[in-house]
Design a protein around this motif. Structure first.
Motif, short mmCIF file in Angstrom:
data_model
loop_
_atom_site.label_atom_id
_atom_site.label_comp_id
_atom_site.label_asym_id
_atom_site.label_seq_id
_atom_site.Cartn_x
_atom_site.Cartn_y
_atom_site.Cartn_z
N PRO A 192 -11.47 12.39 -50.18
CA PRO A 192 -11.68 12.15 -48.75
C PRO A 192 -11.46 13.43 -47.95
O PRO A 192 -10.65 14.28 -48.33
CB PRO A 192 -10.62 11.11 -48.41
N ARG A 199 -6.72 7.18 -50.16
CA ARG A 199 -7.51 6.24 -50.96
C ARG A 199 -6.72 5.82 -52.19
O ARG A 199 -5.97 6.62 -52.74
CB ARG A 199 -8.80 6.90 -51.43
N THR A 205 -15.34 7.93 -51.04
CA THR A 205 -15.52 8.01 -49.59
C THR A 205 -17.00 8.20 -49.27
O THR A 205 -17.65 9.09 -49.80
CB THR A 205 -14.73 9.20 -49.02
N ASP A 244 -13.48 3.36 -42.09
CA ASP A 244 -12.37 4.11 -41.51
C ASP A 244 -12.45 4.09 -40.00
O ASP A 244 -13.54 4.06 -39.42
CB ASP A 244 -12.42 5.57 -41.99
N THR A 253 -17.18 7.36 -41.60
CA THR A 253 -16.77 7.33 -43.01
C THR A 253 -16.28 5.95 -43.38
O THR A 253 -15.85 5.18 -42.53
CB THR A 253 -15.65 8.36 -43.30
N VAL A 255 -14.74 3.43 -47.07
CA VAL A 255 -14.27 3.40 -48.45
C VAL A 255 -15.30 2.65 -49.29
O VAL A 255 -15.75 1.58 -48.91
CB VAL A 255 -12.91 2.69 -48.55
#
Lengths: 278, 163
Positions: A192, A199, A205, A244, A253, A255
């Motif tokens: 990331p 994470r 990411t 995020d 961004t 996950v």
């Protein structure tokens, strides 16, 4: 002549220290050469792979079906059943692979078995596995590797009978992707960017290019590369599990949970491209 | 003390087994034990830092070379040599308690994972703290069983006058 007189004068302990210093110095030299000119040290890796890969392949296929003389017959039957079950499983996976491959432009798939995982103790953490197919089978550097679940990674090194595959989430692995229903563009990275929440192990990411929205549950597939090197287009990669918060990063961004679990890989396939490129 | 051929042979076989054995482990284990550091620790505990560093260097080179290997070439060798030297430094306390060899070996594993964590924190490579802890835990568990055997092998070599 002077050298000859110098050597016997060293006591045992002193000689060991000199040997250690020399070997550490040599190792530092090799390390620097490998950092500066990886091509110079490639033959060393190649010859090591030529020697060790057959051993690893043999160990992976090893089955203990003759424990004692008394139960030999029973064990033989047991092994036969296991073998047939394994064959059934393999053929099931292959069928799934072929079905999944239909969407990837009908490239030929070369089945391979994972025979070695990267050691968890090298100073530079990486995620690499060794497969038991190599140059003799037509594997070339930068070819895509898939499993029945989705994208595994790409080939980074080849030897005559083995190849090393860097997995998603490995260091410096960035994959161009499409995500969401509209196929917005982005990239998936194992590390990331600074400032993002930490994470869990194995999570990736996703960074959107431009101003497109990411939502939880978005499917992520590979974007593909020119001539399908290193990544073939349209391979499922994972799903978005959380987005995020906006902290001023350039693109949004999120996950991504990959479909393929790098720790339990067994049967994979190398996507062989039509003709040899490069 | 220059090691003799039987010693070099025995340690080479042990290191090769330690490097290749993870291929046999079932996939999906939460942490893979580091068997190489145990071989290195056994030699270091019996013979001190210099021998520990030499065996560590050899073991690290195998880890670097056996596919898929390590990146860059030689970094693993240096990190295992460091661990071997540090474990060897604990040799003087070995008579104090039978637990000292185990603690020293786990310390060696911690050193190796610490180097990995530090390079990742410095921006080279990827290493999750949870994975590092699991690896140390698995190594500590295996050390309970394997380390006494390895130290026994080293004792045997020493008693035959080969080491």
């Amino acid at each position: 002549m002077t050298r000859r007189r110098l050597l016997p004068r060293l006591s045992g302990a002193r000689a060991t220290q000199v040997l250690l210093t020399a070997l550490v110095g040599l190792t530092v030299c090799v390390l620097l050469v490998d950092l500066a000119r990886p091509a110079v040290t490639a033959p060393v890796r190649r010859s090591a792979a030529t020697v060790f890969a057959p051993v690893q392949a043999a160990m992976t296929g090893w089955t203990d079906d003759r424990l004692t003389e008394v139960t030999r017959e029973r064990d033989a039957l047991d092994a036969r059943v296991k073998e047939l079950e394994a064959e059934l499983r393999t053929s099931g996976q292959l069928t799934e692979l072929e079905r999944a491959a239909a969407g990837w432009g009908g490239h030929e798939l070369l089945p391979a078995r994972v025979v070695g995982f990267s050691s968890g103790s090298t100073p530079v953490g990486g995620r690499t596995v060794t497969i038991d197919a190599g140059e003799l089978d037509g594997v070339r550097t930068d070819q895509t590797v898939v499993s029945s679940d989705g994208l595994v990674g790409r080939v980074v090194r080849t030897a005559p009978t083995s190849a090393d595959v860097v997995l998603l989430g490995g260091s410096d692995v960035v994959v161009g992707v499409r995500f969401g229903d509209e196929g917005a563009l982005g990239s998936v990275d194992g590390r990331p960017a600074p400032g993002l929440p930490a994470r869990a192990s194995g999570q990736l990411t996703l960074t959107a290019v431009g101003d497109s929205m990411i939502s939880v549950g978005d499917p992520v597939t590979t974007l593909g590369s020119p001539d399908s090197i290193p990544y073939v287009a349209g391979i499922p990669l994972g799903t978005v599990t959380s987005v995020d918060p906006d902290r001023g990063q350039l693109g949004r961004t999120a996950v991504v949970e990959p479909f393929v679990d790098g720790d339990s890989l067994d049967l994979v396939a190398v996507v062989l491209l039509g003709e040899e490129v490069r | 003390m220059i090691a003799t051929l039987p010693v070099i042979g025995a340690r080479t076989v042990l290191l090769l087994v330690a490097v290749l054995a993870p291929t046999l482990f079932p996939s999906g284990m939460p942490g893979r034990p580091d068997l190489v550091v145990l071989v290195v620790a056994a030699a270091a505990l019996m013979h001190g830092p210099v021998t520990g560093a030499l065996v560590g260097l050899a073991g690290g080179w195998l880890v670097d070379l056996v596919p898929p290997g390590g990146e860059p070439l030689g970094a693993g060798a240096l990190s295992y040599a460091l661990a071997g030297a540090l474990v060897g430094a604990a040799r003087r306390w070995a008579p104090a308690s039978p637990l000292v060899p185990w603690i020293a070996a786990v310390g060696g594993a911690v050193v190796i994972q610490l180097v990995r964590g530090l390079t990742a924190a410095a921006g080279v490579g990827v290493a999750h703290p949870v994975d590092l802890l699991w690896s140390v835990a698995a190594t500590a568990l295996f050390a309970l069983l394997v380390l006494p055997v390895l130290i026994g092998v080293e004792r045997f070599l020493l008693s035959r006058g080969w080491a």
